[in-house]
Write a protein that holds these residues in place. Structure first.
Motif, short mmCIF file in Angstrom:
data_model
loop_
_atom_site.label_atom_id
_atom_site.label_comp_id
_atom_site.label_asym_id
_atom_site.label_seq_id
_atom_site.Cartn_x
_atom_site.Cartn_y
_atom_site.Cartn_z
N MET A 24 1.07 -1.14 0.06
CA MET A 24 -0.09 0.09 -0.17
C MET A 24 1.01 1.38 -0.15
SD MET A 24 -1.57 0.09 3.75
CE MET A 24 -0.59 -0.03 5.33
N ASP A 25 0.35 2.20 -0.50
CA ASP A 25 0.99 3.71 -0.60
C ASP A 25 -0.16 4.73 -0.60
OD1 ASP A 25 3.25 5.35 -0.78
OD2 ASP A 25 3.28 5.24 -3.06
N SER A 26 0.25 5.87 -0.14
CA SER A 26 -0.54 6.90 -0.06
C SER A 26 0.29 8.19 -0.34
CB SER A 26 -1.42 6.88 1.37
OG SER A 26 -0.38 7.16 2.63
N ARG A 27 -0.35 9.25 -0.84
CA ARG A 27 0.38 10.40 -1.20
C ARG A 27 -0.50 11.58 -1.20
NH1 ARG A 27 6.00 9.07 -2.53
NH2 ARG A 27 6.02 6.77 -2.65
N LYS A 49 -7.02 1.61 -6.76
CA LYS A 49 -6.42 3.09 -6.51
C LYS A 49 -7.77 4.01 -6.03
CE LYS A 49 -4.81 4.99 -10.12
NZ LYS A 49 -4.30 5.77 -11.30
N SER A 51 -8.48 8.14 -5.44
CA SER A 51 -7.88 9.34 -5.47
C SER A 51 -8.71 10.18 -5.55
CB SER A 51 -6.74 9.52 -6.92
OG SER A 51 -7.39 9.24 -7.89
N TYR A 94 -5.26 13.78 -2.80
CA TYR A 94 -4.80 12.52 -2.30
C TYR A 94 -4.80 11.34 -2.97
CZ TYR A 94 -5.61 15.97 1.49
OH TYR A 94 -5.73 17.05 2.37
N ALA A 95 -3.88 10.33 -2.82
CA ALA A 95 -3.99 9.13 -3.50
C ALA A 95 -3.69 7.94 -2.40
CB ALA A 95 -3.25 8.95 -4.76
N PHE A 96 -4.50 6.97 -2.68
CA PHE A 96 -4.34 5.76 -1.99
C PHE A 96 -4.24 4.59 -2.93
CE2 PHE A 96 -5.82 1.96 0.58
CZ PHE A 96 -4.82 1.89 1.44
#
Length: 141
Positions: A24-27, A49, A51, A94-96
């Motif tokens: 997982m990644d969030s930005r 995804k 976002s 935001y993005a996950f």
């Protein structure tokens, strides 16, 4: 067409640092977007995804449609979606992103395909008003 089935490879393509977790990644987009390639031919992303794009202006090819907006846009995608973009401009939001293995032991894995908003082979995107953007990003429920 390039295909991405892991976060490390996908992040590398987007000129982002490696995710802190392999599944997982969030930005925060304002931090990530300056590194993004300005254009991309079609790529297939085998990840989930979610976002929220605020102050997004431009065209994005997503699912069966090409979208242009000057307002907020919320996108959901499931593994296998094909995306491309041209001349993206800076945006916030935001993005996950997460690998399907993250949820495979959870009961939601059997139900996630029931949530049609992940499948943009249907012909829709979630365009948001300024008030809706505020609700999603700042209001406490």
């Amino acid at each position: 067409m390039k295909t991405f089935s892991d976060l490390a490879g996908y992040n590398k393509y987007l000129n982002l640092t490696a995710p802190l977790h392999p599944l997982m990644d969030s930005r925060v987009c304002r931090q990530a977007i300056p590194n993004f390639p300005k254009t991309s031919k079609e790529i297939q992303v085998n990840l989930f995804k979610i976002s929220l794009k605020k102050n997004f202006t431009g065209d994005i090819n997503y699912g069966n449609n090409k979208y242009y907006t000057e307002n907020g846009l919320m996108l959901f995608s499931e593994p296998g979606q094909v995306v491309s973009w041209d001349s993206l401009t800076f945006w916030d939001g935001y993005a996950f992103v997460f690998h399907p293995d993250l949820i495979k032991q959870n009961p939601v894995a059997a139900k996630i395909h029931q949530y049609k908003y992940f499948s943009y082979e249907i012909n829709d995107a979630l365009f948001m008003t300024a008030e809706e953007e505020e609700t999603v990003t700042t209001r406490k429920l």
